[in-house]
Scaffold this motif. Structure first.
Motif, mmCIF file in Angstrom:
data_model
loop_
_atom_site.group_PDB
_atom_site.id
_atom_site.type_symbol
_atom_site.label_atom_id
_atom_site.label_comp_id
_atom_site.label_asym_id
_atom_site.label_seq_id
_atom_site.Cartn_x
_atom_site.Cartn_y
_atom_site.Cartn_z
ATOM 1 N N GLN A 58 -2.247 -8.475 11.606
ATOM 2 C CA GLN A 58 -3.032 -9.339 10.733
ATOM 3 C C GLN A 58 -3.534 -8.573 9.517
ATOM 4 O O GLN A 58 -3.813 -7.369 9.590
ATOM 5 N N LEU A 59 -3.627 -9.287 8.380
ATOM 6 C CA LEU A 59 -4.075 -8.697 7.110
ATOM 7 C C LEU A 59 -5.311 -9.465 6.614
ATOM 8 O O LEU A 59 -5.224 -10.291 5.707
ATOM 9 N N PRO A 60 -6.482 -9.216 7.203
ATOM 10 C CA PRO A 60 -7.671 -10.004 6.860
ATOM 11 C C PRO A 60 -8.117 -9.844 5.412
ATOM 12 O O PRO A 60 -8.785 -10.735 4.876
ATOM 13 N N GLU A 61 -7.742 -8.750 4.747
ATOM 14 C CA GLU A 61 -8.164 -8.531 3.360
ATOM 15 C C GLU A 61 -7.557 -9.541 2.394
ATOM 16 O O GLU A 61 -8.043 -9.710 1.273
ATOM 17 N N ILE A 62 -6.490 -10.226 2.821
ATOM 18 C CA ILE A 62 -5.895 -11.247 1.946
ATOM 19 C C ILE A 62 -6.048 -12.660 2.521
ATOM 20 O O ILE A 62 -5.393 -13.591 2.056
ATOM 21 N N ASP A 63 -6.927 -12.826 3.524
ATOM 22 C CA ASP A 63 -7.194 -14.160 4.055
ATOM 23 C C ASP A 63 -7.604 -15.098 2.925
ATOM 24 O O ASP A 63 -8.425 -14.739 2.076
ATOM 25 N N GLY A 64 -7.047 -16.271 2.912
ATOM 26 C CA GLY A 64 -7.360 -17.264 1.883
ATOM 27 C C GLY A 64 -6.361 -17.309 0.753
ATOM 28 O O GLY A 64 -6.304 -18.279 0.009
ATOM 29 N N ALA A 65 -5.557 -16.256 0.596
ATOM 30 C CA ALA A 65 -4.529 -16.251 -0.448
ATOM 31 C C ALA A 65 -3.443 -17.274 -0.102
ATOM 32 O O ALA A 65 -3.136 -17.493 1.069
ATOM 33 N N LEU A 66 -2.883 -17.892 -1.128
ATOM 34 C CA LEU A 66 -1.790 -18.843 -0.930
ATOM 35 C C LEU A 66 -0.448 -18.281 -1.377
ATOM 36 O O LEU A 66 0.599 -18.813 -1.003
ATOM 37 N N ASP A 67 -0.484 -17.218 -2.185
ATOM 38 C CA ASP A 67 0.734 -16.713 -2.814
ATOM 39 C C ASP A 67 0.932 -15.237 -2.549
ATOM 40 O O ASP A 67 -0.025 -14.454 -2.487
ATOM 41 N N CYS A 68 2.208 -14.850 -2.485
ATOM 42 C CA CYS A 68 2.564 -13.446 -2.557
ATOM 43 C C CYS A 68 2.843 -13.115 -4.026
ATOM 44 O O CYS A 68 3.110 -14.004 -4.835
ATOM 45 N N ASP A 69 2.756 -11.848 -4.361
ATOM 46 C CA ASP A 69 3.130 -11.366 -5.693
ATOM 47 C C ASP A 69 3.857 -10.048 -5.491
ATOM 48 O O ASP A 69 3.235 -9.023 -5.225
ATOM 49 N N LEU A 70 5.175 -10.099 -5.571
ATOM 50 C CA LEU A 70 5.988 -8.904 -5.392
ATOM 51 C C LEU A 70 5.945 -8.087 -6.677
ATOM 52 O O LEU A 70 6.284 -8.587 -7.749
ATOM 53 N N GLY A 71 5.493 -6.850 -6.579
ATOM 54 C CA GLY A 71 5.357 -5.988 -7.750
ATOM 55 C C GLY A 71 6.653 -5.881 -8.529
ATOM 56 O O GLY A 71 7.745 -5.849 -7.945
ATOM 57 N N LEU A 72 6.551 -5.843 -9.855
ATOM 58 C CA LEU A 72 7.674 -5.671 -10.770
ATOM 59 C C LEU A 72 8.684 -6.824 -10.695
ATOM 60 O O LEU A 72 9.808 -6.692 -11.142
ATOM 61 N N CYS A 73 8.252 -7.971 -10.143
ATOM 62 C CA CYS A 73 9.137 -9.125 -9.960
ATOM 63 C C CYS A 73 8.595 -10.315 -10.747
ATOM 64 O O CYS A 73 7.556 -10.868 -10.377
ATOM 65 N N PRO A 74 9.266 -10.731 -11.822
ATOM 66 C CA PRO A 74 8.758 -11.855 -12.619
ATOM 67 C C PRO A 74 8.811 -13.200 -11.899
ATOM 68 O O PRO A 74 8.069 -14.118 -12.251
ATOM 69 N N LEU A 75 9.627 -13.342 -10.872
ATOM 70 C CA LEU A 75 9.748 -14.627 -10.188
ATOM 71 C C LEU A 75 8.445 -15.047 -9.523
ATOM 72 O O LEU A 75 8.084 -16.224 -9.533
#
Length: 195
Positions: free
Chosen positions: A89-106
């Motif tokens: 589990q990654l509680p520090e990002i709880d509530g986020a809806l999106d991923c953001d892949l570094g260096l990726c404009p998509l």
């Protein structure tokens, strides 16, 4: 309605390139991408991205290789704001809806599409599950997107995170054309996704 695209960007942020096969179906997005870069070190990576309705990330699966070894990340969102990576589990990002892949404009596309920021005025701040490249570690990232105005091809949207700002040009479908400091689209075509 379903639209399929193959987009290639010169990624100035990594001194490399990325190609993504993208399918937009209603309010969902599926993509498969490949990238090579030389900064912060020489790497290649591949990713698969799937969203649920409203372009909310369901899964990001990334594989990366450098001269020092390889990394793999399977980042999962349960649809209720909770995330796991490799079963942890990654509680520090709880509530986020999106991923953001570094260096990726998509991966700038999902929040813009969800809130129509490529179509009309508005400003939104998001908590994102930001994935560092090429080590594929996951961090919480606060990001703000502000619609600046329509263009002949789409819209200009300001991206801000910490001290960094960039006025990103999106096309009419919410896909990045030009992201100063990160990437510039080299080509676009309609095509089927690769197997």
């Amino acid at each position: 309605m379903v639209t399929s695209h193959v987009l290639t960007w010169e990624v100035t942020g990594s001194q490399g390139y990325e190609t993504s096969w993208i399918e937009l179906r209603g309010t969902t997005l599926q993509a498969r991408g490949r990238a090579v870069g030389t900064r912060p070190e020489v790497y290649w990576l591949s990713y698969d991205l799937d969203t649920d309705e409203d372009f909310v990330t369901r899964e990001l699966h990334v594989r990366a290789a450098t001269a020092h070894g390889s990394h793999e990340l399977r980042l999962l969102h349960d649809g209720s704001g909770r995330w796991t990576a490799g079963g942890k589990q990654l509680p520090e990002i709880d509530g986020a809806l999106d991923c953001d892949l570094g260096l990726c404009p998509l991966t700038n596309t999902m929040p813009v599409l969800r809130h129509g920021l490529h179509l009309a005025p508005g400003e939104r701040t998001f908590l994102m599950a930001w994935v560092s490249v090429p080590d594929l570690t996951v961090h919480a990232s606060r990001q703000t997107y502000t619609h600046l105005g329509r263009t002949d091809t789409g819209a200009l949207v300001r991206y801000a995170s910490g001290d960094f700002r960039s006025d990103v040009e999106f096309d009419a479908e919410g896909l990045v054309i030009d992201y100063p400091g990160l990437a510039h689209r080299m080509s676009a075509s309609a095509a089927a996704r690769p197997e």
